[in-house]
Motif scaffolding. Structure first.
Motif, PDB file in Angstrom:
ATOM      1  N   GLY A 282       0.812  -1.205   0.000  1.00 53.53           N
ATOM      2  CA  GLY A 282       0.000   0.000   0.000  1.00 53.53           C
ATOM      3  C   GLY A 282       0.849   1.258   0.000  1.00 53.53           C
ATOM      4  O   GLY A 282       1.830   1.363   0.741  1.00 53.53           O
ATOM      5  N   GLY A 283       0.500   2.219  -0.847  1.00 52.17           N
ATOM      6  CA  GLY A 283       1.226   3.475  -0.921  1.00 52.17           C
ATOM      7  C   GLY A 283       2.491   3.415  -1.740  1.00 52.17           C
ATOM      8  O   GLY A 283       3.218   4.413  -1.835  1.00 52.17           O
ATOM      9  N   ARG A 410      -9.321  10.920  -5.518  1.00 49.29           N
ATOM     10  CA  ARG A 410      -8.482  10.475  -4.396  1.00 49.29           C
ATOM     11  C   ARG A 410      -8.692   8.993  -4.081  1.00 49.29           C
ATOM     12  O   ARG A 410      -9.028   8.611  -2.957  1.00 49.29           O
ATOM     13  CB  ARG A 410      -8.741  11.321  -3.146  1.00 49.29           C
ATOM     14  N   ARG A 411      -8.494   8.151  -5.081  1.00 48.66           N
ATOM     15  CA  ARG A 411      -8.595   6.709  -4.872  1.00 48.66           C
ATOM     16  C   ARG A 411      -7.309   6.164  -4.261  1.00 48.66           C
ATOM     17  O   ARG A 411      -6.230   6.731  -4.447  1.00 48.66           O
ATOM     18  CB  ARG A 411      -8.858   5.994  -6.201  1.00 48.66           C
ATOM     19  N   ILE A 431       3.237  15.983 -15.234  1.00 53.28           N
ATOM     20  CA  ILE A 431       2.542  14.827 -14.659  1.00 53.28           C
ATOM     21  C   ILE A 431       3.418  14.144 -13.611  1.00 53.28           C
ATOM     22  O   ILE A 431       2.950  13.794 -12.518  1.00 53.28           O
ATOM     23  CB  ILE A 431       2.141  13.840 -15.772  1.00 53.28           C
ATOM     24  N   GLN A 432       4.706  13.958 -13.922  1.00 53.89           N
ATOM     25  CA  GLN A 432       5.602  13.302 -12.963  1.00 53.89           C
ATOM     26  C   GLN A 432       5.761  14.129 -11.695  1.00 53.89           C
ATOM     27  O   GLN A 432       5.788  13.588 -10.584  1.00 53.89           O
ATOM     28  CB  GLN A 432       6.972  13.060 -13.609  1.00 53.89           C
ATOM     29  N   SER A 433       5.857  15.443 -11.858  1.00 54.82           N
ATOM     30  CA  SER A 433       5.957  16.319 -10.688  1.00 54.82           C
ATOM     31  C   SER A 433       4.704  16.237  -9.841  1.00 54.82           C
ATOM     32  O   SER A 433       4.762  16.224  -8.605  1.00 54.82           O
ATOM     33  CB  SER A 433       6.201  17.760 -11.145  1.00 54.82           C
ATOM     34  N   MET A 434       3.565  16.156 -10.517  1.00 55.96           N
ATOM     35  CA  MET A 434       2.293  16.049  -9.810  1.00 55.96           C
ATOM     36  C   MET A 434       2.219  14.743  -9.016  1.00 55.96           C
ATOM     37  O   MET A 434       1.796  14.712  -7.854  1.00 55.96           O
ATOM     38  CB  MET A 434       1.155  16.111 -10.834  1.00 55.96           C
ATOM     39  N   ALA A 440      -2.471  14.174  -2.901  1.00 54.53           N
ATOM     40  CA  ALA A 440      -3.575  13.330  -3.352  1.00 54.53           C
ATOM     41  C   ALA A 440      -3.106  11.921  -3.673  1.00 54.53           C
ATOM     42  O   ALA A 440      -3.889  10.976  -3.642  1.00 54.53           O
ATOM     43  CB  ALA A 440      -4.244  13.947  -4.583  1.00 54.53           C
ATOM     44  N   PHE A 441      -1.796  11.764  -3.993  1.00 56.67           N
ATOM     45  CA  PHE A 441      -1.270  10.459  -4.357  1.00 56.67           C
ATOM     46  C   PHE A 441      -0.253   9.925  -3.352  1.00 56.67           C
ATOM     47  O   PHE A 441       0.317   8.861  -3.574  1.00 56.67           O
ATOM     48  CB  PHE A 441      -0.607  10.519  -5.741  1.00 56.67           C
ATOM     49  N   GLN A 442      -0.011  10.647  -2.275  1.00 57.78           N
ATOM     50  CA  GLN A 442       1.014  10.227  -1.331  1.00 57.78           C
ATOM     51  C   GLN A 442       0.684   8.882  -0.687  1.00 57.78           C
ATOM     52  O   GLN A 442       1.565   8.066  -0.443  1.00 57.78           O
ATOM     53  CB  GLN A 442       1.198  11.298  -0.248  1.00 57.78           C
ATOM     54  N   SER A 443      -0.586   8.648  -0.400  1.00 57.97           N
ATOM     55  CA  SER A 443      -0.978   7.395   0.248  1.00 57.97           C
ATOM     56  C   SER A 443      -1.592   6.401  -0.737  1.00 57.97           C
ATOM     57  O   SER A 443      -2.118   5.375  -0.316  1.00 57.97           O
ATOM     58  CB  SER A 443      -1.979   7.683   1.374  1.00 57.97           C
TER      59      SER A 443
END
Length: 484
Positions: A282-283, A410-411, A431-434, A440-443
């Protein structure tokens, strides 16, 4: 396409009109014949043979007309498909000089359909000719008996009978034609019923039985050691197979286990994945690489059960994916494809089709995806209309809007299927920086398919596929040190 256009139109509109006309004209024709028989009783002897001849003629011709109509509908479908494909592929068709061959193929399909329609039209005209001949014989009999029985019949009543019988010719022809059309249009109902009931659809739940609560899979222990994460027990307590009433926060961690996964696209086709086993903590960001046809996209399609699993298992946070209703499974995964598809509608609708988020949340998602400035410059802002497929947006803008949609949702699981393959390096960098910086994508667990090496080198794990099997897996640094 033919079923949803021509066939559906015939069933919803033309069939009802033809059926109503048949019943109405049949009632009027019956009244006209009864009146003629009352005025000239001798006609009662002639009517049964004539009616039998008409019924026989209808049954004789309807078989051919029905089959010709079915052939017309069948040959029309390839015409629609070829036309749609040509519109979608105009650029490569012209670029590779295939205009004449494409046009020739389309004209061949069109001519084949025109032949079916032409013979269907000829069959209807042949039916109308013989029907007119029979109706004319009824008029001739009325006129004959009117002259023969002129001394015993009331001339005014004979004239009334002649008027009704003259109109009977057109009514009979129209009634029998419409009744034949009712039977012909039923082929559309038959085709739609076949499409709705006979073609198998996706199963909501494939598996009803689960191991007892707390039973780990064979991969759980090594997965914990390799990834340094504690995977959940399988299945979680309180989960009922096939139930849509799972915990509202499922999946809460984003742990994914592929265990001896085997996938094929159809039952009569060979397997495209041959016993793939892997664990995604996960993550984590997991890069999936391999040659074209190695099974990368097939693996991610199996995650959402877009191609059904024929062997093995996929576990998400301790739940077997085959026990999860499709709607719940797929709404838990965000997908950013290589060719993003935008719907005809407003920017707000494309960001949030269900209308569950506020405007502020939409603007924040656009800002994170580097689209806020562009959307703010549009006349109608979030209400600006997008053409079908995003035709009025560039490829990079469409891809960034897909990214903003994933940010808004935020899936816990986010899939990127070569999301940067069709964009320039600036959009790729954005996109890569985002993906790296956004909370929103850290977890979230990121499953990334990419051909550009810089896209996946910062992954926590790489999964290398070859011919539908796992060739290598591990951290990028560890794989780089391996010989070959």
């Amino acid at each position: 396409l033919n079923r949803f256009s021509s066939d559906l139109n015939q069933m919803d509109e033309l069939l009802a009109v033809a059926l109503f006309d048949t019943v109405q004209i049949a009632t009027m024709a019956l009244g006209a014949m009864v009146l003629a028989c009352v005025v000239i009783p001798w006609l009662a002897l002639m009517m049964p043979p004539l009616i039998w001849a008409m019924v026989w003629l209808r049954q004789y011709t309807t078989k051919s007309i029905r089959e010709l109509k079915r052939l017309d509908s069948t040959t029309r479908s390839p015409v629609y498909s070829a036309f749609t494909a040509a519109l979608a592929g105009l650029v490569p068709i012209r670029a590779y000089g295939r205009t004449e061959s494409t046009q020739g193929h389309f004209l061949t399909l069109l001519q084949r359909n025109a032949k079916s329609w032409y013979w269907w039209l000829i069959a209807n005209r042949w039916f109308g000719f013989w029907l007119d001949l029979l109706c004319s014989s009824i008029v001739a009999f009325v006129a004959f008996f009117g002259v023969v029985l002129r001394n015993t019949s009331n001339p005014s009543l004979v004239g009334l009978a002649m008027v009704y019988i003259l109109s009977l010719s057109g009514m009979f022809q129209y009634m029998l034609r419409q009744s034949a059309m009712v039977e012909t249009f039923m082929t559309s109902v038959e085709r739609l019923a076949h499409y709705a009931h006979d073609i198998p659809s996706e199963a909501e739940v494939l598996q009803k039985a689960l191991p007892p609560s707390g039973t780990p899979t064979a991969m759980s222990a090594p997965a914990e050691e390799a990834l340094g994460v504690e995977l959940p027990a399988l299945p979680p307590a309180g989960f009922k197979p096939g139930s849509s009433k799972m915990d509202t926060d499922w999946p809460s961690e984003g742990h994914i286990i592929f265990k001896d996964l085997r996938v094929r696209y159809r039952e009569d086709l060979p397997e495209v994945l041959h016993g793939v086993s892997a664990v995604c903590g996960g993550g984590q960001k997991v890069g999936i690489v391999g040659r074209t046809g190695s099974g990368k996209s097939s693996l991610l399609l199996a995650l959402s059960r877009l191609n059904e699993i024929c062997g093995g298992e996929v576990w998400i946070d301790g739940v077997n994916s085959t026990t999860i209703p499709l709607s719940r499974l797929r709404e838990s995964i965000s997908v950013i494809p290589q060719q993003p598809h935008l719907f005809s509608g407003s920017i707000r609708f494309n960001l949030d089709p269900r209308g569950t988020f506020s405007d502020d949340a939409c603007w924040e998602a656009l800002q994170r995806a580097s689209l806020q400035q562009f959307v703010a410059s549009l006349p109608h802002k979030l209400d600006e209309e997008i053409d079908e497929g995003g035709a009025n947006w560039s490829m990079g803008q469409r891809q960034l809007l897909s990214l903003a949609r994933a940010v808004l949702a935020r899936r816990r699981i986010v899939v990127l299927d070569e999301a940067t393959a069709s964009v320039d390096f600036d959009t790729d960098s954005a996109i890569q920086s985002m993906l790296k910086s956004s909370d929103a994508f850290q977890s979230s667990t990121l499953l990334v398919i990419a051909h550009r090496i810089n896209t996946i080198m910062d992954s926590d794990m790489l999964l290398v596929l070859d011919a539908g099997k796992v060739a290598e897996q591990g951290a990028p640094a560890a794989l780089r040190e391996k010989p070959g």
